[in-house]
Design an enzyme around this catalytic site. Structure first.
Site, PDB file in Angstrom:
ATOM      1  N   ASP A   1     -14.635  -3.414  -2.770  1.00  0.00           N
ATOM      2  CA  ASP A   1     -13.635  -4.115  -3.590  1.00  0.00           C
ATOM      3  C   ASP A   1     -14.303  -5.256  -4.358  1.00  0.00           C
ATOM      4  O   ASP A   1     -13.767  -6.370  -4.429  1.00  0.00           O
ATOM      5  CB  ASP A   1     -12.459  -4.610  -2.751  1.00  0.00           C
ATOM      6  CG  ASP A   1     -11.261  -4.979  -3.625  1.00  0.00           C
ATOM      7  OD1 ASP A   1     -11.309  -4.739  -4.852  1.00  0.00           O
ATOM      8  OD2 ASP A   1     -10.281  -5.521  -3.086  1.00  0.00           O
TER       9      ASP A   1
ATOM     10  N   PHE B   1     -15.436  -3.523 -12.379  1.00  0.00           N
ATOM     11  CA  PHE B   1     -16.560  -3.946 -13.219  1.00  0.00           C
ATOM     12  C   PHE B   1     -16.111  -4.626 -14.534  1.00  0.00           C
ATOM     13  O   PHE B   1     -16.940  -4.950 -15.380  1.00  0.00           O
ATOM     14  CB  PHE B   1     -17.519  -2.784 -13.468  1.00  0.00           C
ATOM     15  CG  PHE B   1     -18.479  -2.513 -12.303  1.00  0.00           C
ATOM     16  CD1 PHE B   1     -18.578  -3.387 -11.224  1.00  0.00           C
ATOM     17  CD2 PHE B   1     -19.286  -1.390 -12.307  1.00  0.00           C
ATOM     18  CE1 PHE B   1     -19.462  -3.143 -10.164  1.00  0.00           C
ATOM     19  CE2 PHE B   1     -20.181  -1.141 -11.247  1.00  0.00           C
ATOM     20  CZ  PHE B   1     -20.260  -2.008 -10.181  1.00  0.00           C
ATOM     21  N   ARG B   2     -14.797  -4.829 -14.713  1.00  0.00           N
ATOM     22  CA  ARG B   2     -14.260  -5.762 -15.725  1.00  0.00           C
ATOM     23  C   ARG B   2     -14.446  -5.378 -17.183  1.00  0.00           C
ATOM     24  O   ARG B   2     -14.141  -6.192 -18.066  1.00  0.00           O
ATOM     25  CB  ARG B   2     -14.853  -7.174 -15.528  1.00  0.00           C
ATOM     26  CG  ARG B   2     -14.717  -7.749 -14.126  1.00  0.00           C
ATOM     27  CD  ARG B   2     -13.288  -7.935 -13.734  1.00  0.00           C
ATOM     28  NE  ARG B   2     -13.156  -8.686 -12.493  1.00  0.00           N
ATOM     29  CZ  ARG B   2     -12.103  -8.568 -11.683  1.00  0.00           C
ATOM     30  NH1 ARG B   2     -11.124  -7.735 -11.971  1.00  0.00           N
ATOM     31  NH2 ARG B   2     -12.022  -9.290 -10.587  1.00  0.00           N
TER      32      ARG B   2
ATOM     33  N   HIS C   1     -14.720   1.638  -4.681  1.00  0.00           N
ATOM     34  CA  HIS C   1     -13.735   0.612  -5.066  1.00  0.00           C
ATOM     35  C   HIS C   1     -14.432  -0.616  -5.640  1.00  0.00           C
ATOM     36  O   HIS C   1     -14.799  -1.532  -4.910  1.00  0.00           O
ATOM     37  CB  HIS C   1     -12.894   0.229  -3.835  1.00  0.00           C
ATOM     38  CG  HIS C   1     -11.719  -0.634  -4.146  1.00  0.00           C
ATOM     39  ND1 HIS C   1     -10.568  -0.623  -3.387  1.00  0.00           N
ATOM     40  CD2 HIS C   1     -11.501  -1.550  -5.123  1.00  0.00           C
ATOM     41  CE1 HIS C   1      -9.703  -1.500  -3.882  1.00  0.00           C
ATOM     42  NE2 HIS C   1     -10.254  -2.094  -4.935  1.00  0.00           N
TER      43      HIS C   1
ATOM     44  N   HIS D   1      -8.579  -1.068   1.161  1.00  0.00           N
ATOM     45  CA  HIS D   1      -8.750  -2.371   1.832  1.00  0.00           C
ATOM     46  C   HIS D   1      -7.680  -2.730   2.866  1.00  0.00           C
ATOM     47  O   HIS D   1      -6.892  -3.624   2.666  1.00  0.00           O
ATOM     48  CB  HIS D   1      -8.892  -3.510   0.819  1.00  0.00           C
ATOM     49  CG  HIS D   1      -7.926  -3.497  -0.337  1.00  0.00           C
ATOM     50  ND1 HIS D   1      -6.581  -3.262  -0.205  1.00  0.00           N
ATOM     51  CD2 HIS D   1      -8.129  -3.709  -1.659  1.00  0.00           C
ATOM     52  CE1 HIS D   1      -6.010  -3.334  -1.392  1.00  0.00           C
ATOM     53  NE2 HIS D   1      -6.922  -3.592  -2.293  1.00  0.00           N
TER      54      HIS D   1
ATOM     55  N   HIS E   1      -3.040   0.034  -3.511  1.00  0.00           N
ATOM     56  CA  HIS E   1      -3.061  -1.364  -3.088  1.00  0.00           C
ATOM     57  C   HIS E   1      -1.700  -1.574  -2.440  1.00  0.00           C
ATOM     58  O   HIS E   1      -0.675  -1.583  -3.126  1.00  0.00           O
ATOM     59  CB  HIS E   1      -3.266  -2.296  -4.292  1.00  0.00           C
ATOM     60  CG  HIS E   1      -3.292  -3.732  -3.904  1.00  0.00           C
ATOM     61  ND1 HIS E   1      -4.426  -4.501  -3.967  1.00  0.00           N
ATOM     62  CD2 HIS E   1      -2.316  -4.548  -3.411  1.00  0.00           C
ATOM     63  CE1 HIS E   1      -4.159  -5.724  -3.550  1.00  0.00           C
ATOM     64  NE2 HIS E   1      -2.881  -5.773  -3.200  1.00  0.00           N
TER      65      HIS E   1
ATOM     66  N   HIS F   1     -15.183 -12.864 -10.241  1.00  0.00           N
ATOM     67  CA  HIS F   1     -14.650 -13.914 -11.124  1.00  0.00           C
ATOM     68  C   HIS F   1     -15.721 -14.993 -11.158  1.00  0.00           C
ATOM     69  O   HIS F   1     -16.489 -15.135 -10.190  1.00  0.00           O
ATOM     70  CB  HIS F   1     -13.359 -14.508 -10.557  1.00  0.00           C
ATOM     71  CG  HIS F   1     -12.234 -13.537 -10.401  1.00  0.00           C
ATOM     72  ND1 HIS F   1     -11.520 -13.050 -11.477  1.00  0.00           N
ATOM     73  CD2 HIS F   1     -11.701 -12.945  -9.298  1.00  0.00           C
ATOM     74  CE1 HIS F   1     -10.581 -12.220 -11.047  1.00  0.00           C
ATOM     75  NE2 HIS F   1     -10.676 -12.128  -9.722  1.00  0.00           N
TER      76      HIS F   1
HETATM   77  O1  DOR Z   1      -8.280  -9.848  -4.787  1.00  0.00           O
HETATM   78  C1  DOR Z   1      -8.159  -8.933  -5.579  1.00  0.00           C
HETATM   79  N1  DOR Z   1      -8.803  -8.950  -6.764  1.00  0.00           N
HETATM   80  N2  DOR Z   1      -7.368  -7.902  -5.268  1.00  0.00           N
HETATM   81  C2  DOR Z   1      -7.059  -6.954  -6.179  1.00  0.00           C
HETATM   82  O2  DOR Z   1      -6.285  -6.076  -5.858  1.00  0.00           O
HETATM   83  C3  DOR Z   1      -7.595  -7.012  -7.530  1.00  0.00           C
HETATM   84  C4  DOR Z   1      -8.847  -7.784  -7.581  1.00  0.00           C
HETATM   85  C5  DOR Z   1      -9.276  -8.155  -8.989  1.00  0.00           C
HETATM   86  O3  DOR Z   1      -9.267  -7.261  -9.844  1.00  0.00           O
HETATM   87  O4  DOR Z   1      -9.632  -9.299  -9.203  1.00  0.00           O
HETATM   88 ZN    ZN Z   2      -9.583  -3.840  -5.737  1.00  0.00          ZN
HETATM   89 ZN    ZN Z   3      -6.401  -4.003  -4.281  1.00  0.00          ZN
END
Ligand code: DOR
Ligand code: ZN
Ligand code: ZN
Length: 436
Positions: A303, A63-64, A60, A230, A176, A307
């Protein structure tokens, strides 16, 4: 490119138990594990203070790429992962564009083949109108459904499309799980709040439980494999503890939900600690910790949701939810082993072996002859302090900064070749697409 590796005189956490001896890797594969191996290899490491574990399988991560390459890319994410002993990742579909078509999936796989230093595969996201894709697609870990909305636009929360996905598709469904209607109601109730502690009230424990109950009922009705991503609440842990259909339904926990709690973590880190579903109070954290210790929760995943600091430093509710973590999971768990909370075999179960079995990954997740040589050499007595200067994620920070940990990653091997060793990266060989 290194074609053969001999690791001598180490502690080996193998499929057959914890042994002391030697391991040989040749052409991608573990070819021998024995008390003593006398063959020569191109690379030989002999260090009786070290321990060899199967590489971590992080099922999980975000990687954007494509879309938010300023936060992370498949290359930078895979590099961070390798530094933390992770040899395989599964990336989530909430990129831009989202991975909801065969074309978007192929584009990600092609890019990963060219740039990822570790093994990879990609979830396909469900939408309200891509059932055809979900039915046709092959060689993916699973289908990801955002049943509550989070970062990005993916959301399927209505009964009809949800039932259709459970009824008509064959891949494991990873969710999710937060009740969207309850989130929206609470958002109105707390509109105007700039207090990050309200994040946990907006995305309540009741909302997570309600959604998880709904999804478990669907999994049972259609006898469809369900994986709950999660987990965050003591109520969900209790529900899973008493579940009769173990095997049909599996779950994961993240280090941030298992090792930190409210209000302390928000007081220290503000919106940097803001993630979905939220970090909750200590009673929940303790239940998650115990749930993983006792095998009620099946596995750990990071997870990793990077950012930039400047994005996270915006006030609540404007900061995006999510935090990086792909490279800190194993060091944190090694420290937990050092402190007696888990055995080293349990660490391997929750980070490598069970992730491989949940997603039916072929020939990975254990140190055994014939498997791919995905392994991590660690110094269980070494020390490691997480700092901004030693994290490799492009986002460049961690809520675990400042933590002094016992246990350190020394080297990471992917398909038999070293990718990371004591701060250096070897980038000539790329990872493989994981097969199921
Ligand atoms: O906090 C989170 N950030 N929960 C998510 O489900 C997505 C993730 C994100 O992609 O930033
Ligand atoms: Zn996630
Ligand atoms: Zn999630």
């Amino acid at each position: 490119m290194v074609e053969s590796v001999l690791i001598k005189n180490v502690e080996i956490v193998s499929e057959k138990g914890v042994l002391t001896g030697d391991v040989f890797f040749e052409n991608n594969i573990i070819t021998d594990i024995a008390p003593s191996i006398s063959k020569h290899a191109e690379l030989e490491i002999n260090d009786s203070g070290l321990t060899l574990l199967p590489g971590v399988i992080d099922t999980h991560v975000h990687f954007r790429e494509p879309g938010s390459e300023h936060k992370e890319t498949l290359y930078t994410g895979s590099k961070a992962a390798a530094s933390g002993g992770v040899t395989t990742f599964f990336d989530m579909p909430n990129t831009s564009p989202a991975t909801v078509t065969l074309k978007a999936l192929e584009a990600k796989k092609m890019l990963a083949a060219q740039t990822s230093l570790i093994n990879y595969n990609f979830f396909v996201g469900a939408t309200t109108d891509n059932l055809d894709v979900l039915k046709q697609v092959e060689n993916i870990p699973g289908i990801k459904i955002y049943v509550g909305s989070s970062t990005g636009t993916l959301l399927v929360d209505q009964d009809e499309p949800l039932e259709a996905i459970f009824r008509d598709t064959k891949h494991i469904i990873a969710v999710h799980s937060e009740d969207e209607k309850m989130i929206q109601e609470k958002q109105l109730e707390y509109a105007g709040s700039s207090n990050v502690l309200d994040h946990e009230k907006i995305r309540s424990a009741e909302g997570a439980l309600k959604c998880t109950q709904r999804l478990i009922a669907l999994a049972k009705k259609y006898q469809h494999r369900l994986h709950i991503c999660h987990l965050t609440t003591k109520q969900e842990v209790a529900l899973l503890r008493n579940l009769s259909s173990k095997g049909l339904i599996t779950s994961e926990v993240t280090p941030q939900h298992m090792f930190t709690y409210a209000p302390d973590i928000y007081e220290k880190w503000g919106t940097k600690a803001q993630i979905n579903p939220p970090i909750r109070h200590r009673d929940h954290q303790e239940a998650l910790f115990k749930g993983l210790q006792e095998g009620v929760i099946d596995c750990m995943a990071s997870d990793h949701a990077p950012h930039l600091e400047e994005e996270k430093n915006q006030p609540f509710p404007h900061a995006p939810s999510g935090m990086p973590g792909v490279e800190t999971s194993l060091p944190l768990m090694l420290d937990a082993v050092h402190n007696g909370h888990f055995s080293i075999e349990q660490l391997v179960n929750v980070m490598s072996k069970t992730p491989a079995s949940i997603y039916t990954i072929q020939k990975r997740g254990a140190l055994t002859v014939g498997h791919y040589a995905d392994a991590v050499l660690v110094d269980r007595h070494g020390t490691h302090t997480i700092t901004k200067d030693n994290v490799y994620t492009k986002s460049g920070w961690s809520i675990f900064e400042g933590q002094f940990l016992k246990g350190k990653v020394v080297a990471t091997f992917v398909n038999g070749s070293p990718v990371f060793r004591e701060g250096d990266f070897f980038e000539d060989k790329k990872g493989m697409e994981v097969a199921f």
